[in-house]
Write an enzyme that holds these catalytic residues in place. Structure first.
Site, PDB file in Angstrom:
ATOM      1  N   CYS A 195      23.533   0.056  -1.717  1.00  0.00           N
ATOM      2  CA  CYS A 195      24.367  -0.871  -0.941  1.00  0.00           C
ATOM      3  C   CYS A 195      25.722  -1.086  -1.599  1.00  0.00           C
ATOM      4  O   CYS A 195      26.723  -1.289  -0.928  1.00  0.00           O
ATOM      5  CB  CYS A 195      23.689  -2.227  -0.821  1.00  0.00           C
ATOM      6  SG  CYS A 195      22.108  -2.160  -0.009  1.00  0.00           S
ATOM      7  N   CYS A 252       0.162  15.934  -5.305  1.00  0.00           N
ATOM      8  CA  CYS A 252       1.074  14.877  -5.775  1.00  0.00           C
ATOM      9  C   CYS A 252       0.926  14.694  -7.288  1.00  0.00           C
ATOM     10  O   CYS A 252      -0.181  14.575  -7.799  1.00  0.00           O
ATOM     11  CB  CYS A 252       0.765  13.577  -5.046  1.00  0.00           C
ATOM     12  SG  CYS A 252       1.692  12.156  -5.686  1.00  0.00           S
TER      13      CYS A 252
HETATM   14 ZN   LIG Z   1       0.786  10.547  -4.279  1.00  0.00          ZN
END
Ligand SMILES: [Zn+2]
Length: 260
Positions: A195, A252
């Site tokens: 921002c 992941c």
């Molecule tokens: Zn994950």
């Protein structure tokens, strides 16, 4: 008999009045409101998103709120960070937030931490919380918070807002939902937009932050279904919402090894 009644209805008359419009809801009732009073929320960031988040969590009676922000209130914050006022310019955001919350609901215990939390300190704070709200404005903090939430299996309500674009989701390792890193792999480069340089439409942070508060209250009171497994994107110029189903990434680097 009196003791039993007290245990069943530990709220006093003032609390029954203060929270009456929640208690009237079948989905919340006395039991759900008591869960909120007994809950502890960790709010990372007392800026644009953290403002409505903290205000709604406090007004709704979440018993303990830990508000973390290492920054001080700046005049440029006041356009959207409604937890702070003109008089608080130059003072720490966490403390300014604690004062505002105390005016709305003095019954809520607010811990104001003027720190940039990471590592063991962050793990410790996450472990003590029932729900974590990421209201930060940078990828490094978002990844650190996600990492701690995955490790501690705490539900994470994540929001982001920039210019006219907002997003919100819930990452809940107690179920089979993905984590933040499944969506935004930490090893991948993302353009960091904040921002402070890009601008942000004032009520956008209010919309996304209020929804984060709603998701946290739902999780704490056991109401409805959370946004786990769904990412909501808001394009506020046309006020269009897009809902995207998101799946766990087996590869992941953060949660991949956590699942069997
Ligand atoms: Zn994950």
């Amino acid at each position: 008999m009196a003791a039993r009644a007290a245990a069943m209805f530990p709220m006093n008359d003032n609390q029954l009045l203060r929270y009456s419009r929640h208690i009237l809801l079948d989905e919340i009732g006395i039991e759900g409101q008591q869960k909120l009073l007994d809950a502890h929320a960790l709010v990372i960031g007392a800026g644009g998103l953290g403002s409505p988040v903290a205000l709604y969590l406090a007004s709704a009676g979440v018993g303990k709120i830990t508000l973390v922000d290492n920054d001080t209130v700046d005049l440029t914050n006041l356009q959207r960070q409604i937890l702070h006022s003109t008089e608080s310019v130059g003072t720490p955001k966490a403390e300014s937030g604690r004062k505002s919350l105390g005016r709305i609901n003095p019954e809520v215990e607010v811990a104001a931490l003027q720190e940039r939390v990471a590592g063991d300190r962050l793990s410790e704070l996450v472990a003590a919380a029932d729900v974590v709200l990421d209201c930060s404005d940078n990828f490094a903090t978002r990844h650190a918070v996600n990492h701690a939430c995955v490790a501690q299996r705490k539900p994470l309500v994540s929001g982001a807002a920039i210019r006219f674009d907002g997003q919100i989701s819930v990452f809940d390792m107690r179920g089979d939902s993905p984590c933040y890193a499944c969506l935004f792999p930490p090893e991948q480069e993302f353009e960091e937009v904040q921002c402070s340089t890009m601008g942000v439409f004032a009520p956008l942070v209010g919309i996304i932050g209020a929804m984060q508060a709603a998701e946290a209250l739902k999780l704490l009171a056991g109401v409805g279904e959370s946004l786990a497994g769904r990412l909501l994107l808001l394009e506020a110029r046309g006020m269009e919402w897009t809902s995207i189903k998101i799946a766990r990434n087996a590869a992941c680097s953060v949660c991949g090894h956590q699942h069997s």
